[in-house]
Design a protein around this motif. Sequence first.
Motif, short mmCIF file in Angstrom:
data_model
loop_
_atom_site.label_atom_id
_atom_site.label_comp_id
_atom_site.label_asym_id
_atom_site.label_seq_id
_atom_site.Cartn_x
_atom_site.Cartn_y
_atom_site.Cartn_z
N ILE A 141 0.76 -1.26 -0.09
CA ILE A 141 -0.12 0.21 0.12
C ILE A 141 0.85 1.44 0.05
N ASN A 142 1.97 1.18 0.89
CA ASN A 142 2.79 2.33 0.92
C ASN A 142 3.64 2.68 -0.44
N THR A 145 2.52 1.74 -3.27
CA THR A 145 1.20 2.08 -4.39
C THR A 145 1.14 3.82 -4.04
N GLN A 146 0.98 3.90 -2.83
CA GLN A 146 0.63 5.50 -2.56
C GLN A 146 1.85 6.62 -3.02
N GLU A 147 3.09 5.85 -2.93
CA GLU A 147 4.35 6.67 -3.57
C GLU A 147 4.23 6.81 -5.06
N GLN A 150 1.49 9.25 -5.80
CA GLN A 150 2.11 10.56 -5.66
C GLN A 150 2.74 11.09 -6.55
N ARG A 168 -5.07 3.78 -7.93
CA ARG A 168 -5.95 4.34 -6.93
C ARG A 168 -6.93 3.18 -6.79
N LEU A 191 -5.18 0.60 -4.83
CA LEU A 191 -4.91 1.10 -3.55
C LEU A 191 -6.27 1.12 -2.76
N ARG A 230 -6.23 -1.28 0.43
CA ARG A 230 -6.45 -0.36 1.60
C ARG A 230 -7.92 -0.50 2.40
#
Length: 585
Positions: free
Chosen positions: A444-445, A447-449, A452, A556, A559, A563
Motif C-alpha cells: 500500500i505504501n 502504491t501510494q508513493e 503521488q 488508486r 490502493l 487499503r
Amino acid sequence: MNCLEKKSPEANPECRGKTIELNPGSACPAPLICPLPTEPPSHRLKKPPQPALVALTPHPDEAAQQHLVQNIMGSAQEHQKLQADLQAGVDQQQMQLADMRAEQYNQSHKPLKMEEVQFARSMDPEADDLRNPPCYLPQQGDELPHKDQLMPMGPIGPWASGKVDWSPMAGITGTRPVVDRYSITRYSPNEWRTRNHETVQVVNGSLGRADKNRFSSTTEFLRLSALVAKSQKETTDKLRIRSQLIGKWKNTLENAIKAMADEISTMEVERIKLRKSMVVLGVPESIAKECIEKRATRPDTELVRDQVEEELVNELALIAEIRRLLMKTLDDFNTQQVENRTARQRLEYDWSDKKEAYEIDTVNTGLNNCSRTIMFRPGAVRQPPEQASEKYWEHFSMETLDECEKCRLKSVTLRNTLNSTMMNAARDIRTQADVVEKALTSRINCTQEAVQRFENDLKNILQGLADVENRIEQMKRRISSFDASMKVAQTRMDNRSYRPNVENCRDLAQQELIDGVHTIQSSVSALLHELEEAERVKTDLVNSRARLEREIMLKRRSLFIDRERCMLMRSYYPSANTLSGAATS
C-alpha cells in the motif's frame, strides 16, 4: 364326681389331689381321664301348656285378645326361650370340649412321671396281696381246655334260643355268627383276655419305641441344632465378610465412574472447544480467500503476483493444513469419547451388579430363624453351570478397572496433545497473518508513493501542455503577421509587372522585391516547422497526460482494494486466544 363341671381338671381340687388307681384289686382299672360329662339338662317343658278357659259370655274382642295372648304369643315366647336355652347348652358343650382339648394338649406336653408310666406298662402289676393279674388279662386256668372248645357252640342249642339269621356279609366272609334272641356270640372270655394281653404287649412295645425315639430325637435335635447354629453363624460371618468386600469394590467402582464421568465431561468441553476453533478457523480462511478474490479484480497492469499474493497463498495453505490436523484430532476425540462412554458403561454395569449383590448379601446377613421373609425355595441349592469362580470374579473386576484407567489416561494424553496443537496452530496462523499484513502495508505504501509521483508528473504535464498550447497560438499569430509583408511585396511586384515595354526591367528594386518575398516565405516556413513541432509536443503531452491519468486511476483502484477492502477485512482477523478456542462467546 363330675370333673367337667369346671373348665379344666386342674382347676378342680378334687381331680388334682386324688390319684387315679390304674389297676384296683376289686374291679377293672379306671381310665386315665375323668369320666364323661353328664347329659345336659332337658329343655323340654316340665308342664304342657294348658288350653285357655272359655268364658260363658265373653266379649268378642276381649275373648280373641285373651286367646291370642295365652295360646299364640305364650307359645312363641316359650319357643324362643327354648331356642335360647338350647343355644346356651350347645355353647357350653363347645366350651367344655375346647377346654378338654386344651387340657389334653397341655398334659401331652408335660413331662411324664416315670413311676406311673412303668406301672401302667407293667403286664402283671401287684393288684393285691395274692398277686392276681387284672381281670382283663389272662387268668390262671385259661390255658386249660374250655367247655366251648370241647363242644363247639352251634346254631342250634340252649344258647341259641332264637332263629338262625345272617346277612349278605356273612356269605362273603364265611362267618356265620351264632344268633340267639338277644345277642350275637363269637369269642370266649379266654380269647377276649388273650386279645387284651396282645393289645397290652403291642402298646407297651409301641410306648417303648416311642420313649427311645423321644430320647434319640431329643439328643439328635440338640446336636443338629448346635451344628446348624454353628454352620449358620459361620455362613453369616462369611456373608458379612463377602458383603464388606463387595462394598469396597462398589466404592472403588463409584470413584472410577466419577473419574470417568469427569473425564468425559472434560473431553466434551475440549471437543466443543475444538469445534469452535474449527468454526473460528473458517474466519481467517474466508478473509484470505476474500482478499485473493478482491485482488484478482485489480486492473490489467496492477494484476501482478507480488509478495502480498504469495503470502496470502501461503496463509491459505497453512490454514488448510491446520484444518486437516484439527479434523484428524476431532476424529480422534470422537473415537476416544466412544471408548470413554463404553468404559463408563462397563463400569456402571459392574457397579450395578455389585450393588445388587451387596444388597442381596446384606439382606442375607440380616436373616435369621425369626425373620418373616424366609421360606422354602425348591432348587435353591442347584449351582448353575455358568456360575463363575471367585478368582475369575476378582480378575474380572480388576481387569475392568485397569482397562477403564488405561482408557482414562489415554484420554488425558489426547487432551494434552490437543492443547499443544491448538496453541501452536493459533501461533502459526497469527504469525502468518502478521506477515501478510506487513506485506500488504508495504504494498500500500509503495502504491501510494507511485500515485503521488504520477500525480506530480500529471501536474507538470498539464502545465507544459498549457504552455505548448499558448505557444502554438502565439506562433499562429506570428505567422499570420507575415501575411501583410507578403501582401505588400506581392502587390508591389504585381504593380511593377504592369510597367510598359522597356520599363518593365529586372532592376535592383525588382531584385530586392524578389529577395524580400523569398525572405518572407522562408520565415513563414521556419515558423510553420516550429508550429508543427509544437503540435507534436502537444500530442505527446496529451498522450502522457492520458497515460498518467490511467495509471493514477488503476493504482488508486488497486490502493482502494488493498487499503479499503483487504485491510478492512483483515481488521476482523481473530486473535490467537479466539483461534485456540479459549475465548468465551
